[in-house]
Design an enzyme around this catalytic site. Structure first.
Site, PDB file in Angstrom:
ATOM      1  N   ASP A 184       0.974  -1.395  -0.088  1.00 10.18           N
ATOM      2  CA  ASP A 184       0.094   0.039   0.003  1.00 10.18           C
ATOM      3  C   ASP A 184       0.977   1.216   0.116  1.00 10.18           C
ATOM      4  O   ASP A 184       2.075   1.303  -0.589  1.00 10.18           O
ATOM      5  CB  ASP A 184      -1.016  -0.045   1.220  1.00 10.18           C
TER       6      ASP A 184
ATOM      7  N   HIS B 207      -3.958   6.274   3.051  1.00 15.52           N
ATOM      8  CA  HIS B 207      -4.718   4.709   2.340  1.00 15.52           C
ATOM      9  C   HIS B 207      -4.001   3.567   3.207  1.00 15.52           C
ATOM     10  O   HIS B 207      -4.739   2.567   3.591  1.00 15.52           O
ATOM     11  CB  HIS B 207      -4.644   4.860   0.994  1.00 15.52           C
TER      12      HIS B 207
ATOM     13  N   SER C 182     -11.040  -0.979  -1.643  1.00 11.77           N
ATOM     14  CA  SER C 182     -10.063  -0.864  -0.986  1.00 11.77           C
ATOM     15  C   SER C 182      -9.892  -1.030   0.552  1.00 11.77           C
ATOM     16  O   SER C 182      -9.264  -1.723   1.204  1.00 11.77           O
ATOM     17  CB  SER C 182      -9.108   0.558  -1.022  1.00 11.77           C
TER      18      SER C 182
END
Ligand SMILES: *[C@@H]1O[C@H](CO)[C@@H](O)[C@H](O)[C@H]1NC(C)=O
Ligand SMILES: *[C@@H]1O[C@H](CO)[C@@H](O)[C@H](O)[C@H]1NC(C)=O
Ligand SMILES: *[C@@H]1O[C@H](CO)[C@@H](O)[C@H](O)[C@H]1NC(C)=O
Ligand SMILES: *[C@@H]1O[C@H](CO)[C@@H](O)[C@H](O)[C@H]1NC(C)=O
Ligand SMILES: *[C@@H]1O[C@H](CO)[C@@H](O)[C@H](O)[C@H]1NC(C)=O
Ligand SMILES: *[C@@H]1O[C@H](CO)[C@@H](O)[C@H](O)[C@H]1NC(C)=O
Length: 742
Positions: free
Chosen positions: A138, A203, A528
């Site tokens: 990520d 994220h 996600s």
């Protein structure tokens, strides 16, 4: 020669050399050359890569300079700057499986665990769970978030071989986050970010804390969504492999992360990103997850955010757990009140509390500047159409437009009410007090504004409401998939709407540079967010069944999933897979559809991969032929927990045969009976219809024949359910027929 002439001379040489190499380099592109399994111990992969490059390029120096990276920890391959004819030459080499360009992929951008019924209290598996390590590919991780606190955690399990890179804004790991590395191999895509595992996006912190963050009480985004934020495998460890940067996630880096994560000893891998769908061995996520599978590691991937369009699913290799997003039983709502007492409920994440009871309210038409129409539509509040003196100090109603908040913020407006048509099932975090109301409510707001000289209104801070669930998220990518047309993808869904989890303090909460809010928790939506939920559920199952294969864990999750609610839009079935994960049930699935590495090899033979590819994928000295393996049978050729047929054309009759073998993991001696629920026009015959097991781990096979005439009128989807039940377990397999309309 005088000094200055010497300098000029060197500049000249430098210039010439730079020109020759620079120009050549300019035409070169980064490719990945994939060579399959690692060679026998004792062979240097680096030397063999150089030999291959030298043979293709011809010049020793250029061959050396063009290589970017050698993969050689978990599989064999390299990345290099090549000219097209050199790439072609390499592809013709016997030892090469594939050569593909380095492509860009993108991110597929709490209460959720209580909602899924996963107990917060530690279970009996806690010792095992704390020995599991979830590898996350990520944007990095922000260690200062309390989700990554390691209080009470002992040292990492002895098998762990990973490392922690110390760099800018990253002082090191702890016993919760046991590894952190970054990958930025190809300097040709450099941005200006610091090379560090620190999360400059948010994220990666969000996904890793959803998978395995510790429980944090009273977590919220400025009071919105307050509750306990926690990961599904809260006792497990996290290893971050940073592959995504501000300009995207590149294949060379993704492949390097898999290469290292597998060798480091992770137990599961979570990948919330994707991109162009290529054939398996030209796709770094399919290649990486294949080698992970060979080492007993399951990879969970997001399905993509390109819904509700069909044929949009990504990460479809059959050894991947492909995860779509569903809603949960709470939604956020933002109330708007007008001076006339009318109230409306809109969608947004608005963290601002009003200080006054009411504020002046106007709309784009009234706030238009004299010559603004040349820049766009003022009733939409398009950038450049509004006059600052008419916006400043007011809330502005903007019809039918997305994302006008920065326009309003720049003109010093106090907030905005925007509208949406159709469906809006998730919430945007807004830069100023703002919300989206349904168009019919927007019309009422505007009628009120038009009806008075002194319009007033207020936008309250977002609150939460209960909602029916689970529905498929509108944005969640749908099938049918295009690579293996008879394997249903996505496999499963998990919560992916308005999820509260850890965040980074480097970006603002909205990502907008005008935003001054920074927080260690944030609310995000996307497949996600669903992917790490599924990875955690897999870790949870694995903690009870350490000996289960990746396919067994996947089967347990799929056959126990909760079917989604389908409202009207039948095409949602193309995105739902087996339904929503139920981790607690998945621990006791009764039967599992297992698959060995050899089963996948047989499948690849059926898909047309030839003996030279196979031998490279399997590795070792022996040369394999497809005839060395039990041939894959039936319509799909895999012992998969779902069954899928894509018809070739609208007039095709339905016909498919599926061969399946189930392993008894419930009671020793037990009898399962089949139950079929199929729609009119679809016949599903199962033989035998009873499976009598005499002992644990016994395997029994059955055959499923699916038949029907051509599908009529506009029918595109037929779905049936095959269910094996004993007194305690219900093992569900979804059957889905897809008919193209052209
Ligand atoms: C660390 O992050 C801050 C933002 O919080 C940023 O301004 C700074 O440049 C970063 N430091 C380094 C060394 O990258
Ligand atoms: C639009 O009007 C403003 C004054 O109201 C003026 O400053 C601006 O130059 C005008 N723009 C154009 C493109 O005419
Ligand atoms: C401006 O937007 C409104 C609302 O979306 C629409 O009804 C109107 O037709 C648009 N005007 C022009 C000139 O496009
Ligand atoms: C409000 O007035 C504006 C400008 O006169 C007009 O364009 C708009 O359609 C009116 N809105 C409603 C809902 O009547
Ligand atoms: C296997 O297929 C590749 C193309 O995918 C081809 O280049 C190669 O020659 C084939 N090998 C054999 C042994 O058929
Ligand atoms: C297909 O459409 C025709 C005409 O509308 C209708 O008579 C027929 O019953 C439909 N067939 C099915 C299977 O729904």
């Amino acid at each position: 020669m005088s000094k200055s002439i010497l300098v000029i001379f060197f500049i000249y040489i430098y210039f010439i050399v730079g020109l020759v190499y620079g120009q050549d380099d300019h035409e070169r592109k980064t490719y990945i050359v994939y060579l399959g399994e690692l060679p026998e111990a004792g062979t240097s992969v680096v030397d063999s890569h150089h030999k291959l490059l030298l043979a293709a390029i011809g010049d020793e120096k250029i061959a050396r300079e063009s290589k970017i990276h050698s993969y050689g920890k978990s599989f064999n391959g390299f990345a290099a700057r090549l000219l097209p004819h050199e790439a072609k030459k390499l592809l013709d080499e016997k030892s090469v499986i594939s050569v593909f360009p380095n492509q860009r992929r993108n991110l597929h951008t709490t209460r959720s665990w209580d909602y899924l019924g996963l107990p917060l209290k530690l279970g009996m598996n806690s010792l095992v769970e704390s020995n599991l390590i979830v590898g996350v590919l990520d944007t990095g991780i922000w260690m200062d978030c309390p989700s990554f606190n390691d209080k009470g955690f002992g040292p990492p399990p002895a098998k762990w071989k990973g490392k922690c890179v110390k760099a800018a804004n990253f002082s090191g790991c702890n016993n919760k986050v046991v590894g952190a590395k970054y990958f930025r191999l190809d300097s040709h895509n450099d941005g200006d970010e610091a090379l560090t595992p620190a999360d400059e996006d948010g994220h990666g912190s969000h996904t890793s804390s959803t998978a395995a963050g510790v429980a944090v009480k009273g977590a919220s985004l400025y009071g919105v969504g307050e509750g306990t934020a926690r990961g599904g495998a809260a006792l497990s460890r996290i290893a971050m492999y940073k592959v995504c940067w501000l300009n995207g996630c590149f294949d060379v880096d993704i492949l390097a992360a898999f290469d290292e994560a597998i060798a480091d000893g992770v137990d599961l891998i979570s990948v919330s990103l994707g991109g162009p769908t290529n054939e398996y061995f030209a796709d770094p996520i399919a290649i990486g997850s294949f080698h992970a599978l060979k080492k007993g590691i399951l990879t969970s991937c997001s399905a993509g955010n390109d819904g509700p369009y069909t044929s949009s699913v990504s990460n479809v290799a059959p050894w991947i757990l492909t995860v779509g997003a569903n809603s949960i039983d709470r939604q956020f709502t933002t109330m708007v009140k007008l001076g006339n007492g009318q109230t409306f409920y809109g969608k947004s994440i608005n963290t601002f509390s009003p200080k006054k009871a009411m504020y002046p309210l106007t709309d784009g038409t009234h706030a238009a500047s004299a010559n603004g129409s040349i820049y766009g539509n003022a009733s939409n509040c398009d950038d450049g159409t509004l006059a600052k003196n008419k916006v400043k100090g007011r809330i502005v109603y903007c019809e039918g437009s997305y994302d006008q908040e920065s326009t309003i913020e720049e003109l010093e407006g106090l907030g905005t009410i925007m509208t949406y048509e159709g469906e809006m099932d998730f919430s945007y975090l807004t830069l100023v007090p703002a919300t989206y109301v349904a168009q019919k409510d927007g019309d009422k707001v505007d009628r009120y504004i038009n009806s008075t000289k002194d319009a007033q209104g207020v936008i309250y801070r977002t609150t939460r409401v209960k909602a029916p669930a689970p529905f498929l998220a509108s944005f969640s990518s749908r099938g049918p998939q295009t690579i293996d047309t008879n394997i249903l993808k996505p496999d499963i869904t998990a919560p992916g709407i308005d999820i509260l989890a850890a965040y980074s303090q480097i970006p603002s909460v909205s990502g907008d540079s005008a935003d001054k809010r920074h927080a260690v928790f944030n609310i995000m939506s996307g497949t996600s967010m669903a992917c790490p939920h599924a990875a955690a559920a897999a870790a949870y199952v694995k903690s009870f069944h350490t000996d289960w294969s990746p396919a067994a864990i996947k089967s347990a999750l799929m056959t126990t999933a909760t079917p989604l609610i389908v409202k009207g839009r039948e095409a949602d079935l193309l995105g739902a897979g087996a339904g929503q994960i139920n981790p607690v049930k998945a621990v006791h699935p009764g039967l599992i559809y297992d698959l060995s590495t050899n089963s996948y090899i047989s499948f690849l033979c059926k898909e047309g991969y030839n003996s030279s590819d196979l031998s490279l994928l399997i590795g070792g000295k022996k040369k394999y032929k497809c005839s060395d393996f039990k041939p894959a049978q039936g319509t799909d050729g895999l012992n998969y927990p779902t069954m899928h047929i894509q018809l070739n054309n609208p007039q095709s009759r339905i016909s498919g045969v599926f061969y399946r073998t189930v392993t008894n993991v419930g009671y020793g001696k037990t009898v399962y009976k089949v139950k079929i629920n199929s729609p009119k026009g679809l016949s599903v015959k199962v033989s035998p219809d009873t499976l009598a097991f005499t002992k644990l781990h016994q395997q029994l096979s059955f055959k499923v024949e699916v038949k029907g005439g051509a599908m009529q009128n506009d029918t595109q989807i037929l779905s049936a359910l095959l269910e094996w039940s004993d007194s305690k377990h219900s093992v569900k397999s979804h059957i889905l027929i897809y008919r193209p309309l052209i």
